[in-house]
Design an enzyme around this catalytic site. Sequence first.
Site, mmCIF file in Angstrom:
data_model
loop_
_atom_site.group_PDB
_atom_site.id
_atom_site.type_symbol
_atom_site.label_atom_id
_atom_site.label_comp_id
_atom_site.label_asym_id
_atom_site.label_seq_id
_atom_site.Cartn_x
_atom_site.Cartn_y
_atom_site.Cartn_z
ATOM 1 N N ARG A 46 0.820 -1.212 0.000
ATOM 2 C CA ARG A 46 0.000 0.000 0.000
ATOM 3 C C ARG A 46 0.852 1.259 0.000
ATOM 4 O O ARG A 46 0.310 2.366 0.033
ATOM 5 C CB ARG A 46 -0.888 0.017 1.239
ATOM 6 N N ARG A 103 -17.275 -2.826 11.608
ATOM 7 C CA ARG A 103 -15.979 -2.152 11.458
ATOM 8 C C ARG A 103 -16.133 -0.648 11.657
ATOM 9 O O ARG A 103 -16.879 0.005 10.937
ATOM 10 C CB ARG A 103 -15.383 -2.433 10.072
ATOM 11 N N ARG A 131 -21.659 -2.010 3.923
ATOM 12 C CA ARG A 131 -20.971 -3.058 4.689
ATOM 13 C C ARG A 131 -21.007 -2.755 6.194
ATOM 14 O O ARG A 131 -21.034 -3.662 7.010
ATOM 15 C CB ARG A 131 -19.521 -3.202 4.214
HETATM 16 P P1 B4P Z 1 -8.534 -3.779 4.029
HETATM 17 O O1 B4P Z 1 -8.951 -4.831 4.932
HETATM 18 O O2 B4P Z 1 -7.535 -4.119 2.973
HETATM 19 O O3 B4P Z 1 -9.888 -3.331 3.450
HETATM 20 P P2 B4P Z 1 -10.664 -2.500 2.447
HETATM 21 O O4 B4P Z 1 -9.757 -1.554 1.750
HETATM 22 O O5 B4P Z 1 -11.794 -1.983 3.248
HETATM 23 O O6 B4P Z 1 -11.389 -3.400 1.440
HETATM 24 P P3 B4P Z 1 -11.621 -4.294 0.184
HETATM 25 O O7 B4P Z 1 -11.275 -3.656 -1.112
HETATM 26 O O8 B4P Z 1 -10.995 -5.631 0.477
HETATM 27 O O9 B4P Z 1 -13.183 -4.414 0.199
HETATM 28 P P4 B4P Z 1 -14.205 -5.609 0.023
HETATM 29 O O10 B4P Z 1 -13.864 -6.617 -0.986
HETATM 30 O O11 B4P Z 1 -14.447 -6.154 1.379
HETATM 31 O O12 B4P Z 1 -7.903 -2.530 4.842
HETATM 32 C C1 B4P Z 1 -8.431 -2.015 6.032
HETATM 33 C C2 B4P Z 1 -7.395 -1.184 6.806
HETATM 34 O O13 B4P Z 1 -6.296 -2.035 7.228
HETATM 35 C C3 B4P Z 1 -6.689 -0.039 6.062
HETATM 36 O O14 B4P Z 1 -7.460 1.151 6.062
HETATM 37 C C4 B4P Z 1 -5.381 0.091 6.903
HETATM 38 O O15 B4P Z 1 -5.594 0.815 8.087
HETATM 39 C C5 B4P Z 1 -5.035 -1.341 7.272
HETATM 40 N N1 B4P Z 1 -4.109 -1.971 6.307
HETATM 41 C C6 B4P Z 1 -4.385 -3.050 5.539
HETATM 42 N N2 B4P Z 1 -3.319 -3.348 4.745
HETATM 43 C C7 B4P Z 1 -2.347 -2.424 5.033
HETATM 44 C C8 B4P Z 1 -1.039 -2.178 4.510
HETATM 45 N N3 B4P Z 1 -0.507 -2.951 3.546
HETATM 46 N N4 B4P Z 1 -0.310 -1.145 5.013
HETATM 47 C C9 B4P Z 1 -0.824 -0.362 5.986
HETATM 48 N N5 B4P Z 1 -2.083 -0.529 6.509
HETATM 49 C C10 B4P Z 1 -2.843 -1.554 6.034
HETATM 50 O O16 B4P Z 1 -15.474 -4.864 -0.504
HETATM 51 C C11 B4P Z 1 -16.113 -3.830 0.188
HETATM 52 C C12 B4P Z 1 -17.622 -3.999 0.154
HETATM 53 O O17 B4P Z 1 -18.105 -3.926 -1.176
HETATM 54 C C13 B4P Z 1 -18.104 -5.342 0.700
HETATM 55 O O18 B4P Z 1 -19.220 -5.138 1.506
HETATM 56 C C14 B4P Z 1 -18.489 -6.124 -0.536
HETATM 57 O O19 B4P Z 1 -19.550 -7.029 -0.298
HETATM 58 C C15 B4P Z 1 -18.921 -5.038 -1.490
HETATM 59 N N6 B4P Z 1 -18.664 -5.378 -2.894
HETATM 60 C C16 B4P Z 1 -17.612 -6.070 -3.364
HETATM 61 N N7 B4P Z 1 -17.706 -6.210 -4.717
HETATM 62 C C17 B4P Z 1 -18.848 -5.544 -5.087
HETATM 63 C C18 B4P Z 1 -19.499 -5.329 -6.346
HETATM 64 N N8 B4P Z 1 -18.990 -5.794 -7.488
HETATM 65 N N9 B4P Z 1 -20.621 -4.594 -6.358
HETATM 66 C C19 B4P Z 1 -21.158 -4.117 -5.197
HETATM 67 N N10 B4P Z 1 -20.595 -4.317 -3.979
HETATM 68 C C20 B4P Z 1 -19.463 -5.024 -3.919
#
Ligand code: B4P
Length: 191
Positions: free
Chosen positions: A89, A134, A128
Amino acid sequence: MINLVLFGPPGAGKGTQAERLTEKYNLVHLSTGDIFRSNIKGGTELGKLAQSYMDAGNLVPDEVTIKMLESEVDARPDAGGFIFDGFPRTETQAKALDSFLNSKRTEVTMMLALTVDDEELKTRLLKRAETSGRADDADPKIIENRIAVYKKETAPVAEYYRKQHKLKEVNGVGSVDEISRRLYEAVEDHG
Ligand code: B4P
């Protein structure tokens, strides 16, 4: 060995699509977000450290994240390949991943970058929040911060892989099945 980086803004569907890619290509799925969340749940030192950053929608410091990721890879010596979901990231993380994989005589095969507009991201994350529990999904201000952090600190990582001719951008808007099909095509196009 195939090593995929799954990339995109918060809520782009990385976690959703990573599960499918993992199954289709028989990879080990490493989601830094999931690993942090399970540490928070377990009350570990790492979890305590990560929680304040995550709840505010900021990135966990590089040093901690890189060390954690490397030990997760090292714990799976028999893996046929990995899908890195939510990592790297930052450019520092990307460089660390390159040198770590090189030391194991392998490399990132490609970065799959999901593109989704900001309005759709906000809608998905707020939806979500109804079920995820969360803190970082529930508050529109924190979602704005996550998107801003993504643009400033994370988006440049795509350029890092573009320069290596490893970036594949995939439209992340549509049904989950449609997006999976686009991702499979991108992987198979690579050969
Ligand atoms: P992550 O857990 O990586 O989460 P995210 O960015 O929220 O989500 P993602 O893209 O995976 O979403 P999802 O499929 O669930 O990070 C969370 C936190 O962790 C960061 O802010 C940071 O603080 C920390 N972190 C993680 N990695 C790090 C790193 N490398 N360095 C530093 N900090 C780090 O989808 C989201 C929603 O959309 C779901 O509800 C899903 O059902 C829905 N969805 C999915 N596809 C869809 C579609 N096609 N149409 C409609 N809805 C859809």
